[in-house]
Design an enzyme around this catalytic site. Structure first.
Site, PDB file in Angstrom:
ATOM      1  CB  SER A   1      -2.489  42.117  99.502  1.00  0.00           C
ATOM      2  OG  SER A   1      -3.886  42.163  99.657  1.00  0.00           O
TER       3      SER A   1
ATOM      4  CG  HIS B   1       1.744  43.172 100.554  1.00  0.00           C
ATOM      5  ND1 HIS B   1       2.459  41.991 100.400  1.00  0.00           N
ATOM      6  CD2 HIS B   1       0.484  42.793 100.850  1.00  0.00           C
ATOM      7  CE1 HIS B   1       1.658  40.967 100.575  1.00  0.00           C
ATOM      8  NE2 HIS B   1       0.452  41.417 100.861  1.00  0.00           N
TER       9      HIS B   1
ATOM     10  CE  LYS C   1       1.248  40.050 104.081  1.00  0.00           C
ATOM     11  NZ  LYS C   1       0.064  40.870 104.310  1.00  0.00           N
TER      12      LYS C   1
HETATM   13  C1  LIG Z   1      -1.129  40.548 105.084  1.00  0.00           C
HETATM   14  C2  LIG Z   1      -1.840  41.817 105.236  1.00  0.00           C
HETATM   15  C3  LIG Z   1      -2.309  42.214 106.487  1.00  0.00           C
HETATM   16  C4  LIG Z   1      -2.252  41.305 107.679  1.00  0.00           C
HETATM   17  O1  LIG Z   1      -0.965  41.177 108.201  1.00  0.00           O
HETATM   18  P1  LIG Z   1      -0.638  39.947 109.160  1.00  0.00           P
HETATM   19  O2  LIG Z   1       0.541  40.416 109.922  1.00  0.00           O
HETATM   20  O3  LIG Z   1      -0.369  38.776 108.273  1.00  0.00           O
HETATM   21  O4  LIG Z   1      -1.836  39.724 110.028  1.00  0.00           O
HETATM   22  C5  LIG Z   1      -2.895  43.462 106.597  1.00  0.00           C
HETATM   23  N1  LIG Z   1      -3.024  44.270 105.536  1.00  0.00           N
HETATM   24  C6  LIG Z   1      -2.591  43.912 104.307  1.00  0.00           C
HETATM   25  C7  LIG Z   1      -2.741  44.861 103.163  1.00  0.00           C
HETATM   26  C8  LIG Z   1      -1.997  42.674 104.121  1.00  0.00           C
HETATM   27  O5  LIG Z   1      -1.589  42.312 102.912  1.00  0.00           O
END
Ligand SMILES: *Cc1c(COP(=O)(O)O)cnc(C)c1O
Length: 408
Positions: A194, A222, A253
């Site tokens: 990320s 992602h 996302k």
């Molecule tokens: C954003 C993210 C999460 C968490 O996801 P949410 O649905 O926002 O809780 C988990 N793992 C990675 C790699 C992320 O970038």
């Protein structure tokens, strides 16, 4: 205050938490203190934060789904028909038919036997890792894995060994050293990292998982909606179908709403019904969220979805090329996440602030999200940015970057 302690005024804080104030002062001294930027209106490619219109390179709204017409309609219809809340946890009375239908839809999309949805991607990772392993087990984890994986590992009480970022050799070194480990072994990686935007060496890690008899797990937060056919994620993108035991993804996302999911075997999913603590002890999604996600997966699998993913990638290529031409250091990114490396935290937050004043929102990321001395402005382009937005963003970045001598 009346005799029962009721008041309409804000209570002045008791001294017991004063140490927190000192921590905050410390953050300020290290240029790591931030204020929340407040979005006024919708999450869009050009958006209004704190009363200022800026080109928004800080959201995870890869495909513009947060404001998509069909998704909005689905959320409103579901609210009309089924109300605003589920009223219970999944294991008591909070499993609605639509929760089951969404999970079946995601499992079909990913080509796995089954799927379970958690309240967030964070809960999916932390809840799964902590449930499937115990203190006699071993976790082999990439050093840049997401915080939710790290917390899940800690909660499991398993032994944790960290390999250098994307370093297959280092990973194998650990696996060799622990070959006679008596408990279970989990090899775990983000699909797309990320803060770097690079892609995990999933085929090679899957080879190691097979060779050393590890459970293989990937967090595709992602990559869902970004990589693979119609956004099926890194397993699809890298041809690892059937080689990854546990695929986590997020609904927060590219999918545009909220939630996380775990895909895998029917046994894995049923086990998580019984042992996944966020699933057991936290209320399920309201109908609006579930319906939004259903509509989102339908959209991903349509020609329109395909077109949006294509646009996301052509915008990504255009923007990355522009940054390279300007001379910025952008690390090893291979995805729409492009970090602009600055290094020093103070300089980085100053860079971000000046970009913002000039009309561009790129968030400064510092310790503890990334290592000390590796501060960066992280940018994410979306399918809904217009070429003109990106051209203007590059113009602002070039100008401020030269002024601050980040580029020459
Ligand atoms: C954003 C993210 C999460 C968490 O996801 P949410 O649905 O926002 O809780 C988990 N793992 C990675 C790699 C992320 O970038």
């Amino acid at each position: 205050m009346d005799q029962e302690g009721h008041t309409t005024e804000t209570a002045s804080p008791r001294p017991q938490l004063n140490y927190l104030h000192d921590v905050l002062e410390d953050l300020k001294a290290q240029h790591l203190y931030f204020r929340l930027k407040v979005l006024e209106g919708e999450q869009k490619p050009v958006a209004n934060f704190d009363g200022k219109e800026v080109i928004n390179l800080s959201s995870n709204n890869y495909l513009g789904f947060t404001t998509h017409k069909a998704l909005r309609r689905a959320a409103m219809e579901a609210t009309k028909r089924f109300g605003v809340g589920s009223g219970a946890v999944r294991t008591i009375a909070g499993t609605m038919k639509m929760h089951m239908e969404l999970e079946e839809q995601i499992a079909r999309f990913k080509g796995t036997e089954a799927c379970v949805v958690f309240q967030s991607g964070f809960a999916a990772n932390a809840g799964t890792v902590s449930a499937i392993l115990g203190k006699e087990d071993l976790i082999i984890s990439d050093e840049l894995n997401h915080a939710s994986i790290i917390d899940g590992c800690r909660l499991s009480k398993a032994a944790i060994k960290v390999f250098r970022h994307k370093d297959v050799g280092d990973c194998e070194r650990i696996l060799k050293e622990t070959e006679s480990w008596p408990g279970k072994k989990l090899l775990i990686t983000d699909g797309v990292f990320s803060m770097e935007g690079d892609i995990a060496p999933l085929p090679q890690l899957s080879d190691l998982a097979e060779k050393y008899n590890c459970i293989m797990m990937v967090d595709d937060a992602h990559s869902s909606g970004v990589l693979g056919r119609n956004g099926r994620g890194t397993v699809d993108h890298l041809g690892c179908h059937g080689r990854v035991d546990i695929q986590v993804g997020t609904l927060s996302k590219a999918v545009g709403s909220l939630g996380g999911y775990v895909c895998g075997s029917r046994d894995l999913i049923e086990f998580l019904y019984h042992r996944g603590r966020p699933f057991l002890f936290s209320t399920s999604h309201p109908p609006s969220v579930v319906a939004t996600c259903q509509a989102a997966f339908t959209l991903l699998d349509s020609a329109e979805g395909e077109g949006l993913i294509r646009k996301l990638w052509s915008n990504t290529k255009f923007f990355k090329r522009g940054l390279k031409r300007l001379g910025f250091k952008t690390g090893e990114s291979q995805t729409p996440i492009t970090p602009i490396m600055v290094g020093d935290a103070a300089k980085c937050s100053e860079f971000s602030r000046r970009l913002y004043d000039a009309g561009l929102f790129g968030v400064a990321i510092g310790y503890p999200t990334v290592a000390q001395g590796k501060a960066r402005v992280r940018t994410i382009v979306t399918a809904t940015h217009k070429r003109a937005d990106l051209e203007k963003a590059l113009e602002i970045l070039g100008r401020i970057g030269r002024e601050m001598q980040i580029i020459s």
